[in-house]
Design an enzyme around this catalytic site. Structure first.
Site, PDB file in Angstrom:
ATOM      1  N   GLU A 309       8.873 -21.061 -66.651  1.00  0.00           N
ATOM      2  CA  GLU A 309       9.728 -21.533 -67.547  1.00  0.00           C
ATOM      3  C   GLU A 309      10.287 -20.242 -68.384  1.00  0.00           C
ATOM      4  O   GLU A 309      10.642 -20.443 -69.569  1.00  0.00           O
ATOM      5  CB  GLU A 309       9.222 -22.462 -68.438  1.00  0.00           C
ATOM      6  N   CYS A 393       9.820 -31.749 -75.715  1.00  0.00           N
ATOM      7  CA  CYS A 393      10.172 -30.720 -76.819  1.00  0.00           C
ATOM      8  C   CYS A 393      11.604 -30.704 -76.876  1.00  0.00           C
ATOM      9  O   CYS A 393      12.176 -30.568 -77.944  1.00  0.00           O
ATOM     10  CB  CYS A 393       9.586 -29.538 -76.312  1.00  0.00           C
TER      11      CYS A 393
END
Length: 589
Positions: A309, A393
């Site tokens: 990521e 998130c």
């Protein structure tokens, strides 16, 4: 360390009224649709009820290690919304959620739903992987936001107790743990808590967490041995993933998880502002070059790889497999906004604008109900927004940014007013101790003309700094219809004069930018994007549709309704040019 107060202070979003055709509808949708929808999802998935601490072993749906942070970001977004649009029902809902959080706090101040119910005997045993301090940081940010919005101390008092517990647990003093979080966040949150409370222990704790990161002997090695694990079995194989491979002042290249990096770099900028630390300044400048000159997409997206990521190698920026997490672009905005206040350098505003109008706003649909987690720059049609995510998130992160977007438009300093973004509406500044209103009238980003009406409470001499974006090749300015010579430096035009009520400054710039040379590429794709204002242009506009958009007037504005009101370059109408495919501002639906 020598104190070096920042020369610029952001104008709070509560002092900015946004009334344009681009951001204002999104702010309203965020308030009326996104924030309520996100609370519903938090309730449906058990995130709200987790604070009741009723989960028992054997029950389904155990509270996850990062659930608390999702609720915290929702509280922050709702509080920001409450600051600009008071809503009695939302105010009551926040009070009820905060009461549940307060009841979940343990007698010693500890507050974490997962470790209180699911793993009660394992507090602070895996800082590398398990998000305890990350969740604490977001709860602190929520508490600061709610206090500033309402003046109520309920959540702030809870989080001060938690911060005191953390301060008693971590540090270099005897009997404390010399740890720090694998997912940075608490560092910048503690700086916010320091500013709202004046308690210097919180600033010192933030400095400790930044300073201790990457030191030898390595805390994560010691921690793994304490758990009975071999540090060599760490799945990421390297502490670059968590930016703990070396002390932060020695870091020069952006590595690892991109969101974590942005939150760390933001905290470094906060501490640089508070302390004037030359080591942090040198590291921050090198890291900015690594990210924004070598590892950033034309959309302001960062972090091309799904595996970590995050970052890979300079110029490794593939389109179709781009990860470019929405939270990473949001973090890029946070970081560049902080650097901008330190220097008044327009390159930071350029990156902030690029991310806001592209890599950030692509993360939410126009109806405010669907979201992108990752943002590839090309798709064969299989990539779509979703209502929610197990790891959620991004949706509340978007909500808190949109609810406070006005805070990125202006700054002020003792004898100066700064305009960073071109957003129609009013900014209420304080210059030399006096009130000054700035009114912008513009159709930006669809039109490069900006009219600014300067209204000091009384005649006042000061400098108005107006950003000249890096994409703008030619610009002109007038004051009350009189052309003025542009004095420019660091990406801003500077007009110093005695301002009286109703003096009007006008700025105009050419929106189209020539193709810029592509940087060295790890994967050549033979494309070179064109830009219109802050956004790269998308492909796929047929010559026939382009000609229908231009029509006899040659305006280029989409009047047939098939491009969402976008502007089509004349070249496309003339010769059918298909610009490099980039999903950006023009793909909004």
């Amino acid at each position: 360390m020598i104190a070096a107060p920042a020369p610029l202070t952001p104008v709070p979003f509560t002092h900015v009224t946004v009334s344009d055709a681009f951001w204002a509808p999104r702010i309203e949708t965020n308030r009326t649709v996104t924030i309520p929808a996100e609370y519903e999802m938090c309730e449906r998935t058990g995130r709200v009820a987790a604070f009741d601490l009723l989960w028992k072993p054997g029950d389904p749906n155990p509270p996850h290690v990062f659930w608390d942070s999702d609720m915290a970001k929702w509280i922050e977004a709702a509080s920001y919304s409450l600051s600009t649009h008071f809503d009695a029902s939302l105010d009551q809902l926040l009070d009820s959620v905060i009461a549940r959080i307060a009841r979940a706090q343990q007698p010693d101040g500890y507050l974490n739903t997962h470790y209180t119910t699911v793993e009660p005997g394992k507090r602070w045993t895996n800082l590398r992987d398990r998000h305890e301090l990350y969740c604490a940081g977001h709860l602190i940010e929520a508490a600061v936001a709610h206090y500033r919005a309402t003046g109520k101390r309920a959540l702030l008092d809870v989080l001060c107790r938690y911060a005191d517990h953390i301060d008693a647990t971590f540090g270099r003093e005897a009997g404390k743990r010399r740890g720090y979080c694998g997912h940075e966040e608490i560092e910048l949150a503690l700086v916010k808590l320091y500013h709202v409370t004046g308690e210097r222990r919180y600033l010192a704790l933030a400095q400790y967490f930044v300073d201790e990161r990457g030191q030898s002997p390595h805390y994560y090695d010691w921690e793994a041995h304490q758990r009975g694990d071999d540090p060599k079995d760490y799945w990421a194989k390297t502490y670059q993933y968590v930016q703990a491979h070396k002390p932060v002042r020695d870091q020069r290249e952006a590595v690892g998880h991109s969101v974590r990096a942005m939150y760390l770099y933001s905290a470094m900028a906060d501490l640089l502002r508070a302390t004037g630390d030359a080591g942090l300044q040198e590291a921050s400048e090198s890291l900015w070059h690594s990210v924004c000159a070598q590892q950033m997409y034309v959309t302001g997206g960062i972090g091309p790889a799904a595996a970590n990521e995050g970052f890979t190698a300079p110029y490794d920026l593939p389109d179709e497999t781009a990860y470019a997490e929405t939270c990473a672009a949001i973090g890029l905005v946070f970081w560049n906004h902080r650097l901008l206040q330190l220097s008044g350098d327009g390159r930071y505003a350029d990156v902030m604008e690029r991310a806001l109008y592209n890599g950030v706003i692509s993360g939410v649909s126009l109806d405010g109900r669907r979201f992108f987690y990752e943002n590839p720059l090309a798709s064969r049609g299989a990539h779509h927004r979703q209502d929610w995510f197990d790891c959620a998130c991004c949706p509340p992160n978007l909500a808190r940014l949109l609810a406070s977007i006005g805070g990125y438009v202006y700054s002020q300093s003792p004898r100066d007013a700064w305009v960073h973004l071109f957003v129609q509406g009013e900014g209420r500044l304080t210059v030399d101790g006096r009130d000054v209103s700035l009114w912008q009238t513009t159709r930006y980003p669809w039109d490069g003309a900006v009219r600014m009406e300067v209204q000091p409470a009384a005649p006042l001499t000061f400098t108005l700094h107006v950003r000249l974006p890096g994409w703008c090749e030619r610009a002109r300015m007038m004051v009350n219809q009189t052309p003025v010579r542009i004095e420019r430096s660091a990406g801003y035009a500077h007009i110093t004069r005695r301002w009286t009520r109703r003096l009007t400054a006008r700025a105009g710039g050419v929106l189209f930018r020539r193709r810029r040379p592509s940087p060295p590429a790890a994967r050549p794709d033979h494309t070179a994007p064109r830009h219109r204002a802050p956004s790269p242009l998308c492909a796929g506009v047929s010559r026939r549709l382009a000609r229908r958009c231009h029509g006899a007037e040659g305006t280029g504005v989409d009047r047939v309704g098939r491009l969402g009101g976008c502007v089509v370059p004349r070249q496309a109408a003339r010769d059918g040019t298909r610009f490099p495919h980039r999903r950006a501002l023009l793909r909004m639906g």
